[in-house]
Scaffold this motif. Sequence first.
Motif, PDB file in Angstrom:
ATOM      1  N   THR A   1       0.837  -1.205   0.000  1.00  0.00           N
ATOM      2  CA  THR A   1       0.000   0.000   0.000  1.00  0.00           C
ATOM      3  C   THR A   1       0.870   1.252   0.000  1.00  0.00           C
ATOM      4  OG1 THR A   1      -0.158  -0.054   2.407  1.00  0.00           O
ATOM      5  CG2 THR A   1      -1.940  -1.107   1.170  1.00  0.00           C
TER       6      THR A   1
ATOM      7  N   ALA B   1       1.928   1.905  -3.488  1.00  0.00           N
ATOM      8  CA  ALA B   1       0.851   2.495  -4.295  1.00  0.00           C
ATOM      9  C   ALA B   1       0.720   3.987  -4.002  1.00  0.00           C
ATOM     10  CB  ALA B   1      -0.471   1.779  -4.020  1.00  0.00           C
ATOM     11  N   ALA B   2       0.752   4.332  -2.706  1.00  0.00           N
ATOM     12  CA  ALA B   2       0.630   5.740  -2.341  1.00  0.00           C
ATOM     13  C   ALA B   2       1.816   6.533  -2.868  1.00  0.00           C
ATOM     14  CB  ALA B   2       0.521   5.879  -0.816  1.00  0.00           C
TER      15      ALA B   2
ATOM     16  N   VAL C   1       1.938   9.808  -5.461  1.00  0.00           N
ATOM     17  CA  VAL C   1       2.651  11.066  -5.219  1.00  0.00           C
ATOM     18  C   VAL C   1       3.694  11.292  -6.310  1.00  0.00           C
ATOM     19  CG1 VAL C   1       4.084  12.342  -3.579  1.00  0.00           C
ATOM     20  CG2 VAL C   1       2.250  10.862  -2.741  1.00  0.00           C
TER      21      VAL C   1
ATOM     22  N   LEU D   1       2.440  12.666  -9.593  1.00  0.00           N
ATOM     23  CA  LEU D   1       2.221  14.112  -9.519  1.00  0.00           C
ATOM     24  C   LEU D   1       3.536  14.861  -9.769  1.00  0.00           C
ATOM     25  CD1 LEU D   1       0.105  16.266  -8.899  1.00  0.00           C
ATOM     26  CD2 LEU D   1       0.755  16.103  -6.497  1.00  0.00           C
TER      27      LEU D   1
ATOM     28  N   ASN E   1      -5.920  25.369  -6.755  1.00  0.00           N
ATOM     29  CA  ASN E   1      -6.244  24.246  -5.880  1.00  0.00           C
ATOM     30  C   ASN E   1      -5.706  24.410  -4.474  1.00  0.00           C
ATOM     31  OD1 ASN E   1      -7.354  21.420  -6.192  1.00  0.00           O
ATOM     32  ND2 ASN E   1      -6.818  22.015  -8.276  1.00  0.00           N
TER      33      ASN E   1
ATOM     34  N   GLN F   1      -7.606  25.014  -0.858  1.00  0.00           N
ATOM     35  CA  GLN F   1      -7.408  24.190   0.338  1.00  0.00           C
ATOM     36  C   GLN F   1      -7.036  25.043   1.545  1.00  0.00           C
ATOM     37  OE1 GLN F   1      -5.512  20.524   0.216  1.00  0.00           O
ATOM     38  NE2 GLN F   1      -5.922  20.139  -1.934  1.00  0.00           N
TER      39      GLN F   1
ATOM     40  N   GLU G   1     -14.873  16.392  -2.119  1.00  0.00           N
ATOM     41  CA  GLU G   1     -14.294  15.257  -2.777  1.00  0.00           C
ATOM     42  C   GLU G   1     -15.056  14.916  -4.035  1.00  0.00           C
ATOM     43  OE1 GLU G   1     -14.931  11.310  -0.890  1.00  0.00           O
ATOM     44  OE2 GLU G   1     -13.580  12.462   0.383  1.00  0.00           O
TER      45      GLU G   1
ATOM     46  N   VAL H   1      -4.021   2.634  -2.248  1.00  0.00           N
ATOM     47  CA  VAL H   1      -3.685   3.954  -1.724  1.00  0.00           C
ATOM     48  C   VAL H   1      -4.631   4.316  -0.580  1.00  0.00           C
ATOM     49  CG1 VAL H   1      -3.566   6.421  -2.256  1.00  0.00           C
ATOM     50  CG2 VAL H   1      -2.715   4.754  -3.900  1.00  0.00           C
TER      51      VAL H   1
ATOM     52  N   VAL I   1       0.068  14.026   3.425  1.00  0.00           N
ATOM     53  CA  VAL I   1       0.788  14.278   2.169  1.00  0.00           C
ATOM     54  C   VAL I   1       0.106  13.548   1.014  1.00  0.00           C
ATOM     55  CG1 VAL I   1       2.942  13.878   0.922  1.00  0.00           C
ATOM     56  CG2 VAL I   1       3.001  14.717   3.282  1.00  0.00           C
ATOM     57  N   ALA I   2      -0.203  12.261   1.248  1.00  0.00           N
ATOM     58  CA  ALA I   2      -0.807  11.464   0.180  1.00  0.00           C
ATOM     59  C   ALA I   2      -2.173  12.022  -0.207  1.00  0.00           C
ATOM     60  CB  ALA I   2      -0.944  10.013   0.639  1.00  0.00           C
ATOM     61  N   ARG I   3      -2.947  12.395   0.816  1.00  0.00           N
ATOM     62  CA  ARG I   3      -4.277  12.937   0.558  1.00  0.00           C
ATOM     63  C   ARG I   3      -4.183  14.220  -0.259  1.00  0.00           C
ATOM     64  NH1 ARG I   3      -6.257  12.857   6.006  1.00  0.00           N
ATOM     65  NH2 ARG I   3      -6.779  10.651   6.074  1.00  0.00           N
ATOM     66  N   MET I   4      -3.229  15.051   0.120  1.00  0.00           N
ATOM     67  CA  MET I   4      -3.064  16.318  -0.571  1.00  0.00           C
ATOM     68  C   MET I   4      -2.648  16.064  -2.024  1.00  0.00           C
ATOM     69  SD  MET I   4      -1.435  19.665   0.885  1.00  0.00           S
ATOM     70  CE  MET I   4      -1.235  21.162  -0.063  1.00  0.00           C
ATOM     71  N   ALA I   5      -1.750  15.090  -2.219  1.00  0.00           N
ATOM     72  CA  ALA I   5      -1.314  14.774  -3.585  1.00  0.00           C
ATOM     73  C   ALA I   5      -2.499  14.308  -4.417  1.00  0.00           C
ATOM     74  CB  ALA I   5      -0.229  13.695  -3.550  1.00  0.00           C
ATOM     75  N   LEU I   6      -3.373  13.500  -3.815  1.00  0.00           N
ATOM     76  CA  LEU I   6      -4.554  13.025  -4.539  1.00  0.00           C
ATOM     77  C   LEU I   6      -5.447  14.194  -4.933  1.00  0.00           C
ATOM     78  CD1 LEU I   6      -5.559   9.878  -2.441  1.00  0.00           C
ATOM     79  CD2 LEU I   6      -4.500   9.917  -4.688  1.00  0.00           C
ATOM     80  N   ASP I   7      -5.652  15.108  -3.990  1.00  0.00           N
ATOM     81  CA  ASP I   7      -6.549  16.235  -4.279  1.00  0.00           C
ATOM     82  C   ASP I   7      -5.969  17.144  -5.334  1.00  0.00           C
ATOM     83  OD1 ASP I   7      -8.385  15.323  -2.506  1.00  0.00           O
ATOM     84  OD2 ASP I   7      -7.546  16.414  -0.820  1.00  0.00           O
ATOM     85  N   ILE I   8      -4.643  17.331  -5.272  1.00  0.00           N
ATOM     86  CA  ILE I   8      -4.016  18.174  -6.290  1.00  0.00           C
ATOM     87  C   ILE I   8      -4.101  17.492  -7.651  1.00  0.00           C
ATOM     88  CG2 ILE I   8      -1.819  19.124  -7.062  1.00  0.00           C
ATOM     89  CD1 ILE I   8      -1.179  19.716  -4.150  1.00  0.00           C
ATOM     90  N   SER I   9      -3.846  16.182  -7.691  1.00  0.00           N
ATOM     91  CA  SER I   9      -3.959  15.456  -8.958  1.00  0.00           C
ATOM     92  C   SER I   9      -5.351  15.623  -9.537  1.00  0.00           C
ATOM     93  CB  SER I   9      -3.716  13.959  -8.757  1.00  0.00           C
ATOM     94  OG  SER I   9      -2.515  13.739  -8.085  1.00  0.00           O
ATOM     95  N   ASN I  10      -6.324  15.581  -8.649  1.00  0.00           N
ATOM     96  CA  ASN I  10      -7.706  15.690  -9.086  1.00  0.00           C
ATOM     97  C   ASN I  10      -7.991  17.038  -9.729  1.00  0.00           C
ATOM     98  OD1 ASN I  10     -10.280  14.915  -9.447  1.00  0.00           O
ATOM     99  ND2 ASN I  10     -10.691  14.445  -7.318  1.00  0.00           N
ATOM    100  N   GLY I  11      -7.252  18.061  -9.314  1.00  0.00           N
ATOM    101  CA  GLY I  11      -7.507  19.396  -9.856  1.00  0.00           C
ATOM    102  C   GLY I  11      -6.723  19.695 -11.121  1.00  0.00           C
TER     103      GLY I  11
ATOM    104  N   ARG J   1     -10.100   8.458  -3.148  1.00  0.00           N
ATOM    105  CA  ARG J   1     -10.820   9.282  -2.172  1.00  0.00           C
ATOM    106  C   ARG J   1     -12.180   8.680  -1.832  1.00  0.00           C
ATOM    107  NH1 ARG J   1      -9.634  12.282   1.370  1.00  0.00           N
ATOM    108  NH2 ARG J   1      -9.586  14.489   0.927  1.00  0.00           N
TER     109      ARG J   1
END
Lengths: 333, 294, 279
Positions: A26, A29-30, A34, A37, A300, A304, A326, B99, B114-124, B163
């Motif tokens: 996991t 994957a995470a 990252v 990105l 974005n 936030q 979300e 994830v 960090v991971a959550r933020m990366a996901l949200d940024i990717s989404n945008g 998410r």
Amino acid sequence: MDKKSVLERTRGRLDRIGDPALKAITFAAAALAVTVLGLIAFELVRGSRLAFHRFGLGFVTSQTWDAIHNQFGALSLIFGTAVTSILAIAIATPLAIAIALFLTELAPKPVRALLGALVEMLAAIPSVILGLWGILVLGPFVQNQLEPFLNSTLGFLPFFRGPHSGTGILTAILILTIMVVPIVASVTRELFATVPPELREGALALGATRWEMVRGVLLPAARPGIFAAVALGFGRAVGEAMAVLMVIGSQIGIHLSLFAHSDTLAARIAGQYNGSSTNLQTSSLVYLATILLVISLAVNIGAQLLIKPIDRRPRRRRIALDRAFEAQGLSAD
Amino acid sequence: MNEPAFTLKATGRLRRRQLVNQGMGALAAGAALLAVAVLAIVVISVGSRGAGSLNLAFFTQNQAQGFNPKGGGVLFAIVGSVVLVGIATLIALPLGVLVAVYVSELAPPRLARVARMALDISNGIPTIVIGIFVFTILVAAHGQSALAGSIALAIIMLPLIARATEEVLLLVPSSQREASLALGVSRWRTTVQVVIPSALGGILTGTTLAIARVAGETAPLLFLTSLGTSSTADANPLHPLQSLTLVIFSYSDQADPAYQSKAWAAAFTLMCFVLVTSLAAKLALARYRKKLGG
Amino acid sequence: MEAIKTKIEVTEKERLPVVSEREAVFEARDLAVYYGDQRAIDGVNLDIYQRLITAIIGPSGCGKSTFLRTLNRMNDLVPAARLTGQLRYRGIDLYGPGVDAVEVRRRVGMVFQKPNPFHSSIYDNVAYGLRILGMKKDLDERVEKALRAAALWDEVKDRLKDSALGLSGGQQQRLCIARAIAVEPEVVLFDEPASALDPISTSAIEDLMHELKRDYTLVIVTHNMQQAARVADMTAFFGLDVSPDGNRQGVLVEYDETEKIFTNPSDKRTEGYVTGRFG
């Protein structure tokens, strides 16, 4: 050796590797999410190097986009992006807030769910379909009805002059508005729903009308979230390529008139799908994508940060909010 | 009893305030009505133009060859869309769930953030930017393929699925987790055998929503897979395949009305698929959340 | 509910005016309230008198809050709520044609169970009602007066611009009282105003109610019988009644001076409730 102990032994062995394995997989994957990105940012910067060496930051202030003479600049595209997105969000925001208010405060209970679902359906329509509709249905209406009307009533302003056309800034603004309204409306609606009913009652018990309650209590309580929702909608408008490409007329140049053809960053990139003739042109397109990435990151992250200060709410509300953002691709964390 | 010296009716200032109140209410209702009207106009105009061109051949045949746009169908694009979205789902679903498990069950709070933020940024990130990214890493060197398009779609789907999954994992009562751990069941078994199964409904509906979303994507596919006007049905992901969205786009600016009516028919098909699946998934998700007490 | 086995001490109060001198502010006649098909209260006949504190007590589900919320038409906000019988406010039918609920609520203020300050500054919380009502002259003075009357001024006068959410629970509740009395209502309704507060804050609110009695008619719903005995001049006891059709509804069992209700009730059900034998 009996069956049971074999089972127990395998189970024990599996468990010994199971926990660290799950954690490792996991985590990988995470880390990949990252990394992608970071890789997107890296690849875009790398891909735009050629154009950057040639044009430098002057790329951003140059209007030309001339494939024949290999001269490229983003200014008119940035202008087109700004005009279409800002005007679209300016029209969409009051509409979206009004829709959210109707859905949470005014509509009879059974109507709410239905209307809410319909508004979300509007958000689900693919942009290429809105683009198609924009060319073949909305465009002719804009050309034959809307633009003549605006010209005859507001024609003293430079924004409403020039030849009428079904494609152009005005049509793009309308299409973007249609795309952005349901996004902002559904987030705002969730925001209103998380404002405790006791606050509403408190205002009404003082002798406030419903509108005074909304203006004095509901909107202030939801304000940071609404800003974030608007930022999110703005980001969507800036990044929309297809629908804008199909209706904006794809022309370089800065015009005051909303009837004029124009182009945006995202639409220009998409419009060059049939291949660019030179490496420099390809690199210039990647440069455009980099500018787009920077804008969307700024919007974005800004959104936030806007939400952060109100994050002392109880967990339940936070989950409701998270869910709202979300669903539209933004976190309330 | 004397006539009371006051009134509880709306007079003077209050009457003005009530008028403002009613005016604002009417404006809000008008805005909601406008949104519904726009939806109705879009759906009806796509439906009325598209439904007429639908026939069995549209779904079962390929584009007629040569310069004869009449007849034939878009089987190749339907097959292409299925392949594109199918492979994207195969990539994004397991990754997204992993994830989400990491973020909600295993990660230390800071890494989770960090991971959550990366996901949200990717989404945008605009999808066209993701298209350019995949172009530079894959297509520039290896040429167009459906696989490249699938990877772009998977990058779009990943944060959506992660998410959505994370949210339903949070809804799984911690008592279930604790009960399992207290029995001496190891963490990974608890996660795989208790937590994920009880979140499965939510994961699947979240994935369905993501599918509905990327099925309508066009921009990231423009550079990555084929945009020719004629093609045959092909399911090999290493070939450049078409999609329904690409067909809508490329037929839309053809002058020949036969192409335009095919574009409408394809738009109608896609719209029905997207609206029905996303509506069904949302209903299922709402019911599922209620069940878990979200 | 905690059962009270001992007799409740009724606090000594100034002498009540004799019955003939009391002036009724609210007159309920055969009042019934329905939520959809469900009858919440039925057959209530009750006069609430000016410048007295009236407590409404009774077991949970007996409709005391429902009754309170009919007095300022807050029940209008529940879509399925309807009402039969009559309720007069100073001689005017409160649910008569043309009566505007907004005007009613301006005259009949309300303080809720949970403190509900708005998400704005202490000052703006109190000024909110004044602003919407157009009472903008001498706004600062009016805000100060209301905060003083709510015994909060000394605690907040140096931080009027701070967020109201930073106050303690008891302070928030007094702020809500200040907010309610700033608009100069004639009646203030209290819906279990101290149930979410600690004993010290509760006692502050009770003291405050005694002060407010000079200028306002107060009605308080409480499940705490000692509180009713401490603050109220008049007490109404609502009980639960099951009608032949199986509907469970609240009814007014007994209404009298507080002293009488707690020391010498005339109805067996009241006696059972105040001595803790049922409810």
